[in-house]
Design an enzyme around this catalytic site. Structure first.
Site, PDB file in Angstrom:
ATOM      1  N   SER A  19       0.827  -1.211   0.000  1.00  0.00           N
ATOM      2  CA  SER A  19       0.000   0.000   0.000  1.00  0.00           C
ATOM      3  C   SER A  19       0.862   1.261   0.000  1.00  0.00           C
ATOM      4  O   SER A  19       1.849   1.348   0.740  1.00  0.00           O
ATOM      5  CB  SER A  19      -0.899   0.033   1.243  1.00  0.00           C
ATOM      6  OG  SER A  19      -1.837  -1.014   1.219  1.00  0.00           O
ATOM      7  N   VAL A  66     -14.720   4.381   5.884  1.00  0.00           N
ATOM      8  CA  VAL A  66     -14.913   5.836   5.746  1.00  0.00           C
ATOM      9  C   VAL A  66     -16.323   6.222   5.286  1.00  0.00           C
ATOM     10  O   VAL A  66     -16.637   7.409   5.244  1.00  0.00           O
ATOM     11  CB  VAL A  66     -13.860   6.491   4.822  1.00  0.00           C
ATOM     12  CG1 VAL A  66     -12.457   6.335   5.393  1.00  0.00           C
ATOM     13  CG2 VAL A  66     -13.936   5.946   3.394  1.00  0.00           C
ATOM     14  N   ALA A  96     -14.113   2.142  -6.284  1.00  0.00           N
ATOM     15  CA  ALA A  96     -15.274   2.163  -7.177  1.00  0.00           C
ATOM     16  C   ALA A  96     -15.635   0.711  -7.458  1.00  0.00           C
ATOM     17  O   ALA A  96     -14.741  -0.136  -7.534  1.00  0.00           O
ATOM     18  CB  ALA A  96     -14.940   2.886  -8.481  1.00  0.00           C
ATOM     19  N   TYR A 156     -10.346   4.186 -16.304  1.00  0.00           N
ATOM     20  CA  TYR A 156     -10.317   4.785 -14.954  1.00  0.00           C
ATOM     21  C   TYR A 156     -11.706   5.368 -14.638  1.00  0.00           C
ATOM     22  O   TYR A 156     -12.137   5.410 -13.491  1.00  0.00           O
ATOM     23  CB  TYR A 156      -9.200   5.830 -14.844  1.00  0.00           C
ATOM     24  CG  TYR A 156      -8.812   6.137 -13.399  1.00  0.00           C
ATOM     25  CD1 TYR A 156      -8.335   5.139 -12.554  1.00  0.00           C
ATOM     26  CD2 TYR A 156      -8.932   7.426 -12.891  1.00  0.00           C
ATOM     27  CE1 TYR A 156      -7.987   5.409 -11.241  1.00  0.00           C
ATOM     28  CE2 TYR A 156      -8.578   7.714 -11.576  1.00  0.00           C
ATOM     29  CZ  TYR A 156      -8.109   6.696 -10.758  1.00  0.00           C
ATOM     30  OH  TYR A 156      -7.769   6.982  -9.450  1.00  0.00           O
ATOM     31  N   LYS A 163     -11.699  11.524  -8.412  1.00  0.00           N
ATOM     32  CA  LYS A 163     -10.405  12.160  -8.094  1.00  0.00           C
ATOM     33  C   LYS A 163     -10.457  13.661  -8.411  1.00  0.00           C
ATOM     34  O   LYS A 163      -9.821  14.465  -7.714  1.00  0.00           O
ATOM     35  CB  LYS A 163      -9.253  11.488  -8.844  1.00  0.00           C
ATOM     36  CG  LYS A 163      -8.895  10.084  -8.347  1.00  0.00           C
ATOM     37  CD  LYS A 163      -8.464  10.032  -6.890  1.00  0.00           C
ATOM     38  CE  LYS A 163      -7.827   8.694  -6.535  1.00  0.00           C
ATOM     39  NZ  LYS A 163      -7.626   8.538  -5.080  1.00  0.00           N
ATOM     40  N   THR A 194       0.051  -1.970  -6.615  1.00  0.00           N
ATOM     41  CA  THR A 194      -0.557  -2.245  -5.305  1.00  0.00           C
ATOM     42  C   THR A 194      -1.785  -3.137  -5.502  1.00  0.00           C
ATOM     43  O   THR A 194      -2.163  -3.444  -6.626  1.00  0.00           O
ATOM     44  CB  THR A 194      -1.027  -0.937  -4.648  1.00  0.00           C
ATOM     45  OG1 THR A 194      -2.048  -0.370  -5.480  1.00  0.00           O
ATOM     46  CG2 THR A 194       0.105   0.058  -4.462  1.00  0.00           C
ATOM     47  N   LEU A 195      -2.414  -3.485  -4.384  1.00  0.00           N
ATOM     48  CA  LEU A 195      -3.655  -4.263  -4.425  1.00  0.00           C
ATOM     49  C   LEU A 195      -4.699  -3.569  -5.306  1.00  0.00           C
ATOM     50  O   LEU A 195      -5.376  -4.205  -6.116  1.00  0.00           O
ATOM     51  CB  LEU A 195      -4.177  -4.411  -2.991  1.00  0.00           C
ATOM     52  CG  LEU A 195      -5.343  -5.359  -2.728  1.00  0.00           C
ATOM     53  CD1 LEU A 195      -4.932  -6.792  -3.037  1.00  0.00           C
ATOM     54  CD2 LEU A 195      -5.792  -5.253  -1.274  1.00  0.00           C
TER      55      LEU A 195
HETATM   56  P1  NAD Z   1      -4.409  -0.142  -1.667  1.00  0.00           P
HETATM   57  O1  NAD Z   1      -5.409  -1.140  -2.131  1.00  0.00           O
HETATM   58  O2  NAD Z   1      -3.222  -0.639  -0.966  1.00  0.00           O
HETATM   59  O3  NAD Z   1      -5.119   1.001  -0.804  1.00  0.00           O
HETATM   60  C1  NAD Z   1      -6.460   1.382  -0.976  1.00  0.00           C
HETATM   61  C2  NAD Z   1      -7.043   1.452   0.410  1.00  0.00           C
HETATM   62  O4  NAD Z   1      -8.368   1.952   0.388  1.00  0.00           O
HETATM   63  C3  NAD Z   1      -7.101   0.076   1.114  1.00  0.00           C
HETATM   64  O5  NAD Z   1      -6.367   0.123   2.304  1.00  0.00           O
HETATM   65  C4  NAD Z   1      -8.569  -0.109   1.390  1.00  0.00           C
HETATM   66  O6  NAD Z   1      -8.819  -0.782   2.599  1.00  0.00           O
HETATM   67  C5  NAD Z   1      -9.025   1.343   1.450  1.00  0.00           C
HETATM   68  N1  NAD Z   1     -10.484   1.477   1.340  1.00  0.00           N
HETATM   69  C6  NAD Z   1     -11.296   1.189   0.302  1.00  0.00           C
HETATM   70  N2  NAD Z   1     -12.583   1.411   0.632  1.00  0.00           N
HETATM   71  C7  NAD Z   1     -12.586   1.858   1.915  1.00  0.00           C
HETATM   72  C8  NAD Z   1     -13.599   2.229   2.842  1.00  0.00           C
HETATM   73  N3  NAD Z   1     -14.912   2.203   2.511  1.00  0.00           N
HETATM   74  N4  NAD Z   1     -13.236   2.637   4.086  1.00  0.00           N
HETATM   75  C9  NAD Z   1     -11.938   2.668   4.444  1.00  0.00           C
HETATM   76  N5  NAD Z   1     -10.927   2.315   3.625  1.00  0.00           N
HETATM   77  C10 NAD Z   1     -11.254   1.912   2.369  1.00  0.00           C
HETATM   78  O7  NAD Z   1      -3.980   0.636  -3.022  1.00  0.00           O
HETATM   79  P2  NAD Z   1      -3.099   1.951  -3.236  1.00  0.00           P
HETATM   80  O8  NAD Z   1      -2.709   1.908  -4.658  1.00  0.00           O
HETATM   81  O9  NAD Z   1      -2.078   2.067  -2.188  1.00  0.00           O
HETATM   82  O10 NAD Z   1      -4.188   3.122  -3.112  1.00  0.00           O
HETATM   83  C11 NAD Z   1      -4.071   4.173  -2.165  1.00  0.00           C
HETATM   84  C12 NAD Z   1      -4.436   5.505  -2.782  1.00  0.00           C
HETATM   85  O11 NAD Z   1      -3.484   5.839  -3.785  1.00  0.00           O
HETATM   86  C13 NAD Z   1      -5.800   5.546  -3.434  1.00  0.00           C
HETATM   87  O12 NAD Z   1      -6.402   6.806  -3.177  1.00  0.00           O
HETATM   88  C14 NAD Z   1      -5.457   5.453  -4.911  1.00  0.00           C
HETATM   89  O13 NAD Z   1      -6.448   6.048  -5.713  1.00  0.00           O
HETATM   90  C15 NAD Z   1      -4.181   6.265  -4.925  1.00  0.00           C
HETATM   91  N6  NAD Z   1      -3.323   6.080  -6.097  1.00  0.00           N
HETATM   92  C16 NAD Z   1      -2.892   4.832  -6.466  1.00  0.00           C
HETATM   93  C17 NAD Z   1      -2.071   4.688  -7.586  1.00  0.00           C
HETATM   94  C18 NAD Z   1      -1.600   3.333  -8.030  1.00  0.00           C
HETATM   95  O14 NAD Z   1      -1.207   3.198  -9.195  1.00  0.00           O
HETATM   96  N7  NAD Z   1      -1.591   2.326  -7.182  1.00  0.00           N
HETATM   97  C19 NAD Z   1      -1.682   5.821  -8.320  1.00  0.00           C
HETATM   98  C20 NAD Z   1      -2.139   7.088  -7.900  1.00  0.00           C
HETATM   99  C21 NAD Z   1      -2.952   7.210  -6.791  1.00  0.00           C
HETATM  100  O1  0WE Z   2      -6.879   4.871  -7.961  1.00  0.00           O
HETATM  101  C1  0WE Z   2      -6.505   3.849  -8.480  1.00  0.00           C
HETATM  102  C2  0WE Z   2      -7.288   2.553  -8.307  1.00  0.00           C
HETATM  103  C3  0WE Z   2      -8.394   2.682  -7.316  1.00  0.00           C
HETATM  104  C4  0WE Z   2      -9.366   1.533  -7.333  1.00  0.00           C
HETATM  105  C5  0WE Z   2      -9.032   0.221  -7.650  1.00  0.00           C
HETATM  106  C6  0WE Z   2      -9.995  -0.766  -7.619  1.00  0.00           C
HETATM  107  C7  0WE Z   2      -9.706  -2.199  -8.012  1.00  0.00           C
HETATM  108  C8  0WE Z   2     -10.658  -3.157  -7.351  1.00  0.00           C
HETATM  109  C9  0WE Z   2     -10.671   1.828  -7.022  1.00  0.00           C
HETATM  110  N1  0WE Z   2     -11.634   0.877  -6.975  1.00  0.00           N
HETATM  111  C10 0WE Z   2     -11.318  -0.405  -7.263  1.00  0.00           C
HETATM  112  N2  0WE Z   2     -12.315  -1.335  -7.222  1.00  0.00           N
HETATM  113  C11 0WE Z   2     -12.079  -2.648  -7.288  1.00  0.00           C
HETATM  114  O2  0WE Z   2     -13.013  -3.476  -7.271  1.00  0.00           O
HETATM  115  N3  0WE Z   2      -5.366   3.876  -9.268  1.00  0.00           N
HETATM  116  C12 0WE Z   2      -4.761   5.156  -9.555  1.00  0.00           C
HETATM  117  C13 0WE Z   2      -4.778   2.682  -9.906  1.00  0.00           C
HETATM  118  C14 0WE Z   2      -5.372   2.533 -11.259  1.00  0.00           C
HETATM  119  O3  0WE Z   2      -6.595   1.998 -11.409  1.00  0.00           O
HETATM  120  C15 0WE Z   2      -6.904   2.048 -12.763  1.00  0.00           C
HETATM  121  C16 0WE Z   2      -5.840   2.639 -13.449  1.00  0.00           C
HETATM  122  C17 0WE Z   2      -4.860   2.956 -12.485  1.00  0.00           C
HETATM  123  C18 0WE Z   2      -3.551   3.636 -12.705  1.00  0.00           C
HETATM  124  C19 0WE Z   2      -8.040   1.615 -13.436  1.00  0.00           C
HETATM  125  C20 0WE Z   2      -8.097   1.772 -14.806  1.00  0.00           C
HETATM  126  C21 0WE Z   2      -7.066   2.363 -15.489  1.00  0.00           C
HETATM  127  C22 0WE Z   2      -5.928   2.797 -14.831  1.00  0.00           C
END
Ligand code: NAD
Ligand code: 0WE
Length: 256
Positions: A19, A66, A96, A156, A163, A194-195
Site C-alpha cells: 500500500s 470511511v 469504485a 479509470y 479524483k 498495489t492491491l
Molecule cells: P491499496 O489497495 O493498498 O489502498 C487502498 C485502500 O483503500 C485500502 O487500504 C482499502 O482498505 C481502502 N479502502 C477502500 N474502501 C474503503 C472504505 N470504505 N473505508 C476505508 N478504507 C477503504 O492501493 P493503493 O494503490 O495504495 O491506493 C491508495 C491511494 O493511492 C488511493 O487513493 C489510490 O487512488 C491512490 N493512487 C494509487 C495509484 C496506483 O497506481 N496504485 C496511483 C495514484 C494514486
Molecule cells: O486509484 C486507483 C485505483 C483505485 C481503485 C481500484 C480498484 C480495483 C478493485 C478503485 N476501486 C477499485 N475497485 C475494485 O473493485 N489507481 C490510480 C490505480 C489505477 O486503477 C486504474 C488505473 C490505475 C492507474 C483503473 C483503470 C485504469 C488505470
C-alpha cells in the site's frame, strides 16, 4: 533532529505492505512521527497489525470504514484520548465498484457513481472535519490522487471523476482550514503495483508506457512517495496548501 519529531499522525488506507499508505507511514515514522492506523474492516486488521508490529507494542489501531460516520467519530475520539492532539493525516483510500472500471464511463450507474464519490472524495471532507479540532498546533493533511482526474485514462472512468472531486475538495478544505494553519495537499502518483492496481486489466502495459514516455524513463518508487509525503508533512512545506504535487517521473508535463 528528525523532520517530524513530536508530531502525531493518523494513516487511513493501509491494506498490506504494498500500500502507498504503508510507504508514507514508514517514512513518517522514520522521521520521528508517532502514528495511529485505521483499517477498513476485520479482514484487513491482521495485515495492519502485523505491519505495525514493527513500530513496537502500543501503536493505536482502529477500525474505520470511511462511509460510516460513527466509525469516523470513534477514530477521532480515540485519537483525542490517546494523543490529545494531531498534526498529520494521510488519506490513501479509494474505491469504485469493479464493473464501473471495466466498461464504458457512459454506462456508470447512479449507485457506482455514488459509492466512488462517497469512499474516494467525500471521505476527505469528513476526515478533515474530524481531525481539525485536534490539530490545535496546525497540521498537514495529505491525500493520494491520480492523473485520470484531469485527462482521460481509459477504464479509470468514474474514479477519474471522483479524483477530480477529491482535488477540488482539497482546495476548498485548504481555504477553510488555512486560518487554523492546517494545510491540505494531494500527491498525484504515477502507477504503482498495489492491491488496488493489481486487478486492473492492462496495468503492466501502463507501467511500460510510463517507462517509455515519462521524462525520467522509469516508474515512481514507493519510497519516493514516502519522501514527498514527509516533505508535505514537514515545516519545509509550511507555505504549500491546496496543491496537487506530481510524483510521476514527470509524466504529467507531456503533451505527446
Ligand atoms: P491499496 O489497495 O493498498 O489502498 C487502498 C485502500 O483503500 C485500502 O487500504 C482499502 O482498505 C481502502 N479502502 C477502500 N474502501 C474503503 C472504505 N470504505 N473505508 C476505508 N478504507 C477503504 O492501493 P493503493 O494503490 O495504495 O491506493 C491508495 C491511494 O493511492 C488511493 O487513493 C489510490 O487512488 C491512490 N493512487 C494509487 C495509484 C496506483 O497506481 N496504485 C496511483 C495514484 C494514486
Ligand atoms: O486509484 C486507483 C485505483 C483505485 C481503485 C481500484 C480498484 C480495483 C478493485 C478503485 N476501486 C477499485 N475497485 C475494485 O473493485 N489507481 C490510480 C490505480 C489505477 O486503477 C486504474 C488505473 C490505475 C492507474 C483503473 C483503470 C485504469 C488505470
Amino acid at each position: 533532529m528528525s523532520l517530524l519529531t513530536g508530531k502525531f499522525g493518523i494513516v487511513f488506507g493501509v491494506a498490506n505492505k504494498r500500500s502507498i499508505a504503508w510507504a508514507i507511514a514508514q517514512a513518517w515514522h522514520r522521521e520521528g512521527a508517532k502514528l495511529a492506523f485505521t483499517y477498513q474492516g476485520e479482514r484487513l486488521k491482521e495485515n495492519v497489525e502485523e505491519l505495525v508490529g514493527a513500530f513496537g507494542g502500543d501503536t493505536l489501531m482502529l477500525p474505520c470504514d470511511v462511509t460510516k460516520d460513527e466509525e469516523i467519530a470513534g477514530v477521532f475520539k480515540a485519537v483525542g484520548e490517546k494523543f490529545g492532539k494531531l498534526h498529520l493525516l494521510l488519506h490513501s483510500v479509494a474505491f469504485a465498484p469493479k464493473d464501473a472500471l471495466e466498461g464504458e464511463f457512459v454506462n456508470t450507474s447512479r449507485e457506482a457513481f455514488r459509492v466512488a464519490h462517497d469512499v474516494s472524495a467525500y471521505s476527505l471532507v469528513a476526515l478533515a472535519r474530524g481531525a481539525a479540532p485536534l490539530m490545535t498546533e496546525g497540521g498537514s493533511i495529505v491525500a493520494m490522487t491520480y492523473y485520470g482526474s484531469e485527462k482521460v485514462v481509459p477504464h479509470y472512468n468514474v474514479m477519474g471523476v471522483a479524483k477530480a472531486a477529491l482535488e477540488a475538495g482539497t482546495r476548498y478544505l485548504a481555504y477553510d482550514l488555512g486560518p487554523k494553519k492546517i494545510r491540505v495537499n494531494c500527491i498525484s502518483a504515477g502507477p504503482v503495483n498495489t492491491l488496488a492496481a493489481r486487478g486492473i486489466a492492462g496495468f503492466t502495459e501502463m507501467l511500460k508506457h510510463y517507462e517509455a514516455h515519462s521524462p525520467l524513463k522509469r516508474n515512481v518508487l514507493p519510497e519516493e512517495l514516502g519522501a514527498t509525503g514527509t516533505f508535505l508533512a514537514s515545516d519545509g512545506a509550511a507555505a504549500i496548501t491546496g496543491q496537487v504535487i506530481y510524483v510521476d517521473c514527470g509524466y504529467q508535463i507531456m503533451g505527446m
